[in-house]
Motif scaffolding. Structure first.
Motif, PDB file in Angstrom:
ATOM      1  N   VAL A  31      11.747   1.396  -9.543  1.00 19.96           N
ATOM      2  CA  VAL A  31      11.513   2.809  -9.287  1.00 19.96           C
ATOM      3  C   VAL A  31      12.858   3.490  -9.155  1.00 19.96           C
ATOM      4  CG1 VAL A  31       9.238   2.557  -8.221  1.00 19.96           C
ATOM      5  CG2 VAL A  31      11.290   2.409  -6.806  1.00 19.96           C
ATOM      6  N   ALA A  32      12.865   4.789  -9.473  1.00 20.74           N
ATOM      7  CA  ALA A  32      14.096   5.562  -9.404  1.00 20.74           C
ATOM      8  C   ALA A  32      13.767   6.985  -8.988  1.00 20.74           C
ATOM      9  CB  ALA A  32      14.798   5.553 -10.757  1.00 20.74           C
ATOM     10  N   ARG A  37       0.800  -1.220   0.000  1.00 22.45           N
ATOM     11  CA  ARG A  37       0.000   0.000   0.000  1.00 22.45           C
ATOM     12  C   ARG A  37       0.834   1.272   0.000  1.00 22.45           C
ATOM     13  NH1 ARG A  37      -4.504   0.194   4.158  1.00 22.45           N
ATOM     14  NH2 ARG A  37      -5.081   1.856   2.753  1.00 22.45           N
ATOM     15  N   VAL A  38       2.126   1.155   0.258  1.00 23.33           N
ATOM     16  CA  VAL A  38       2.999   2.333   0.323  1.00 23.33           C
ATOM     17  C   VAL A  38       3.403   2.733  -1.097  1.00 23.33           C
ATOM     18  CG1 VAL A  38       5.174   3.266   1.200  1.00 23.33           C
ATOM     19  CG2 VAL A  38       3.865   1.620   2.581  1.00 23.33           C
ATOM     20  N   ARG A  39       3.179   3.993  -1.432  1.00 19.83           N
ATOM     21  CA  ARG A  39       3.525   4.492  -2.767  1.00 19.83           C
ATOM     22  C   ARG A  39       4.996   4.903  -2.795  1.00 19.83           C
ATOM     23  NH1 ARG A  39      -0.632   4.958  -6.756  1.00 19.83           N
ATOM     24  NH2 ARG A  39      -2.613   4.835  -5.671  1.00 19.83           N
ATOM     25  N   PRO A  40       5.752   4.432  -3.799  1.00 20.07           N
ATOM     26  CA  PRO A  40       7.172   4.789  -3.904  1.00 20.07           C
ATOM     27  C   PRO A  40       7.398   6.302  -3.992  1.00 20.07           C
ATOM     28  CG  PRO A  40       6.614   3.060  -5.472  1.00 20.07           C
ATOM     29  CD  PRO A  40       5.334   3.514  -4.845  1.00 20.07           C
ATOM     30  N   GLU A  41       6.452   7.020  -4.569  1.00 18.48           N
ATOM     31  CA  GLU A  41       6.572   8.477  -4.694  1.00 18.48           C
ATOM     32  C   GLU A  41       6.725   9.139  -3.326  1.00 18.48           C
ATOM     33  OE1 GLU A  41       4.025   6.934  -8.110  1.00 18.48           O
ATOM     34  OE2 GLU A  41       4.075   6.633  -5.947  1.00 18.48           O
ATOM     35  N   ALA A  42       6.099   8.573  -2.320  1.00 19.25           N
ATOM     36  CA  ALA A  42       6.182   9.133  -0.972  1.00 19.25           C
ATOM     37  C   ALA A  42       7.589   8.996  -0.393  1.00 19.25           C
ATOM     38  CB  ALA A  42       5.173   8.441  -0.049  1.00 19.25           C
ATOM     39  N   LEU A  43       8.393   8.115  -0.974  1.00 18.04           N
ATOM     40  CA  LEU A  43       9.764   7.903  -0.524  1.00 18.04           C
ATOM     41  C   LEU A  43      10.776   8.600  -1.436  1.00 18.04           C
ATOM     42  CD1 LEU A  43       9.403   4.117   0.315  1.00 18.04           C
ATOM     43  CD2 LEU A  43       9.447   6.030   1.928  1.00 18.04           C
ATOM     44  N   GLY A  44      10.244   9.383  -2.401  1.00 19.85           N
ATOM     45  CA  GLY A  44      11.134  10.124  -3.298  1.00 19.85           C
ATOM     46  C   GLY A  44      11.401   9.438  -4.621  1.00 19.85           C
ATOM     47  N   TYR A  45      10.811   8.279  -4.854  1.00 21.60           N
ATOM     48  CA  TYR A  45      11.007   7.543  -6.103  1.00 21.60           C
ATOM     49  C   TYR A  45       9.887   7.898  -7.074  1.00 21.60           C
ATOM     50  CZ  TYR A  45      14.420   4.980  -3.425  1.00 21.60           C
ATOM     51  OH  TYR A  45      15.500   4.651  -2.638  1.00 21.60           O
ATOM     52  N   ARG A  46      10.063   8.989  -7.788  1.00 27.86           N
ATOM     53  CA  ARG A  46       9.012   9.529  -8.653  1.00 27.86           C
ATOM     54  C   ARG A  46       9.014   8.939 -10.059  1.00 27.86           C
ATOM     55  NH1 ARG A  46       6.040  12.461  -5.784  1.00 27.86           N
ATOM     56  NH2 ARG A  46       6.857  13.747  -4.137  1.00 27.86           N
ATOM     57  N   LEU A  47      10.068   8.228 -10.411  1.00 23.74           N
ATOM     58  CA  LEU A  47      10.183   7.653 -11.751  1.00 23.74           C
ATOM     59  C   LEU A  47       9.985   6.150 -11.662  1.00 23.74           C
ATOM     60  CD1 LEU A  47      10.838   8.370 -14.706  1.00 23.74           C
ATOM     61  CD2 LEU A  47      13.247   7.978 -14.158  1.00 23.74           C
ATOM     62  N   GLY A  48       9.053   5.630 -12.433  1.00 19.62           N
ATOM     63  CA  GLY A  48       8.808   4.197 -12.470  1.00 19.62           C
ATOM     64  C   GLY A  48       9.115   3.658 -13.855  1.00 19.62           C
ATOM     65  N   ALA A  49       9.540   2.419 -13.905  1.00 17.84           N
ATOM     66  CA  ALA A  49       9.842   1.798 -15.193  1.00 17.84           C
ATOM     67  C   ALA A  49       9.596   0.295 -15.098  1.00 17.84           C
ATOM     68  CB  ALA A  49      11.292   2.070 -15.587  1.00 17.84           C
ATOM     69  N   TYR A  50       9.401  -0.285 -16.272  1.00 21.03           N
ATOM     70  CA  TYR A  50       9.298  -1.732 -16.402  1.00 21.03           C
ATOM     71  C   TYR A  50      10.437  -2.174 -17.303  1.00 21.03           C
ATOM     72  CZ  TYR A  50       4.787  -1.243 -14.232  1.00 21.03           C
ATOM     73  OH  TYR A  50       3.795  -0.954 -13.339  1.00 21.03           O
ATOM     74  N   VAL A  51      11.228  -3.093 -16.809  1.00 21.40           N
ATOM     75  CA  VAL A  51      12.385  -3.567 -17.547  1.00 21.40           C
ATOM     76  C   VAL A  51      12.128  -5.023 -17.923  1.00 21.40           C
ATOM     77  CG1 VAL A  51      14.892  -3.945 -17.470  1.00 21.40           C
ATOM     78  CG2 VAL A  51      13.866  -2.039 -16.181  1.00 21.40           C
ATOM     79  N   LEU A  95       9.567   3.419 -19.646  1.00 18.57           N
ATOM     80  CA  LEU A  95       9.151   4.324 -18.581  1.00 18.57           C
ATOM     81  C   LEU A  95       7.655   4.230 -18.356  1.00 18.57           C
ATOM     82  CD1 LEU A  95      11.133   7.600 -19.302  1.00 18.57           C
ATOM     83  CD2 LEU A  95      11.611   5.853 -17.582  1.00 18.57           C
ATOM     84  N   ALA A  96       7.259   4.279 -17.108  1.00 17.09           N
ATOM     85  CA  ALA A  96       5.844   4.355 -16.762  1.00 17.09           C
ATOM     86  C   ALA A  96       5.485   5.844 -16.743  1.00 17.09           C
ATOM     87  CB  ALA A  96       5.600   3.722 -15.400  1.00 17.09           C
ATOM     88  N   LEU A  97       4.668   6.285 -17.690  1.00 15.53           N
ATOM     89  CA  LEU A  97       4.344   7.698 -17.807  1.00 15.53           C
ATOM     90  C   LEU A  97       3.132   8.103 -16.975  1.00 15.53           C
ATOM     91  CD1 LEU A  97       4.913   8.136 -21.648  1.00 15.53           C
ATOM     92  CD2 LEU A  97       6.480   8.689 -19.768  1.00 15.53           C
ATOM     93  N   ARG A  98       2.145   7.244 -16.936  1.00 16.95           N
ATOM     94  CA  ARG A  98       0.916   7.565 -16.212  1.00 16.95           C
ATOM     95  C   ARG A  98       0.206   6.276 -15.839  1.00 16.95           C
ATOM     96  NH1 ARG A  98      -3.378  11.867 -18.277  1.00 16.95           N
ATOM     97  NH2 ARG A  98      -3.480  12.707 -16.194  1.00 16.95           N
ATOM     98  N   ARG A  99      -0.393   6.275 -14.668  1.00 11.55           N
ATOM     99  CA  ARG A  99      -1.178   5.124 -14.215  1.00 11.55           C
ATOM    100  C   ARG A  99      -2.635   5.414 -14.526  1.00 11.55           C
ATOM    101  NH1 ARG A  99       0.383   3.474  -8.524  1.00 11.55           N
ATOM    102  NH2 ARG A  99       2.139   2.876  -9.765  1.00 11.55           N
ATOM    103  N   PHE A 100      -3.234   4.602 -15.369  1.00 13.45           N
ATOM    104  CA  PHE A 100      -4.629   4.796 -15.730  1.00 13.45           C
ATOM    105  C   PHE A 100      -5.574   3.997 -14.826  1.00 13.45           C
ATOM    106  CE2 PHE A 100      -2.489   6.122 -19.592  1.00 13.45           C
ATOM    107  CZ  PHE A 100      -3.201   7.264 -19.916  1.00 13.45           C
ATOM    108  N   VAL A 101      -5.134   2.853 -14.360  1.00 14.46           N
ATOM    109  CA  VAL A 101      -5.921   2.035 -13.438  1.00 14.46           C
ATOM    110  C   VAL A 101      -4.970   1.573 -12.338  1.00 14.46           C
ATOM    111  CG1 VAL A 101      -7.320  -0.053 -13.150  1.00 14.46           C
ATOM    112  CG2 VAL A 101      -7.436   1.226 -15.303  1.00 14.46           C
TER     113      VAL A 101
END
Length: 166
Positions: free
Chosen positions: A113-114, A60-74, A140-146
């Motif tokens: 996340v980065a 339930r913890v969002r990475p953005e709250a920890l400063g990781y604003r960039l998400g990607a799928y490798v 890069l994950a640009l936007r979460r739609f769902v």
């Protein structure tokens, strides 16, 4: 990790829906909401927890709250006999949130996340340096739609989905 049961019954689904609505609900309030005995709710919750039905709270913890604003799928192509070792090495990278085995050209889907683009570069270089990794492709994950969700499936299992009422 315990095996997840093949299928939950409607009461389990209703209990999980109530918890989804109010994760801090007490056993007593859940029992009152669902019209069940407190002991029934308590034993079902214990069975669901020990049976691996519930993910850890950290999900339930969002990475953005920890400063990781960039998400990607490798996607990662791996020397087949190295899958387990590569999986272990990926688990040692803190920015790797999840690793899923795939069929098809890529062997693994790695959610990372980065902090920023330079940090993502460092992480992908770290992945490429793992013995047995042949190739990676980063998206890069640009936007979460769902957002990750289970409510529609729980509603269906509980027999309360809009489609079931029609």
């Amino acid at each position: 990790m315990p095996a997840v049961p093949d299928r939950l019954d409607a009461t389990d689904a209703r209990l999980l829906l109530a918890l989804s609505t109010d994760p801090r609900a007490t056993v007593l309030s859940l029992a009152q909401t669902l019209g069940l005995a407190r002991n029934t709710v308590q034993s079902r919750l214990a069975r669901l927890e020990s049976g691996g039905v519930l993910d850890p709270f950290e999900r339930r913890v969002r990475p953005e709250a920890l400063g990781y604003r960039l998400g990607a799928y490798v996607t990662v192509q791996v020397v087949q006999r190295s899958l387990a070792d590569v999986g272990d090495a990926l688990a040692a990278i803190p920015e790797v949130l999840e690793v899923i085995g795939l069929s098809g050209v890529a062997d693994l889907l790695v959610q990372v996340v980065a902090v920023d683009a330079d940090d993502l570069w460092r992480i992908t270089e770290q992945v490429l340096a793992i013995p047995g990794v042949q190739r990676t492709d980063t998206n890069l994950a640009l936007r979460r739609f769902v957002d990750h969700r289970m409510t529609p499936l729980l509603e269906r299992a509980a027999g309360t989905a809009a489609a079931d009422e029609a």
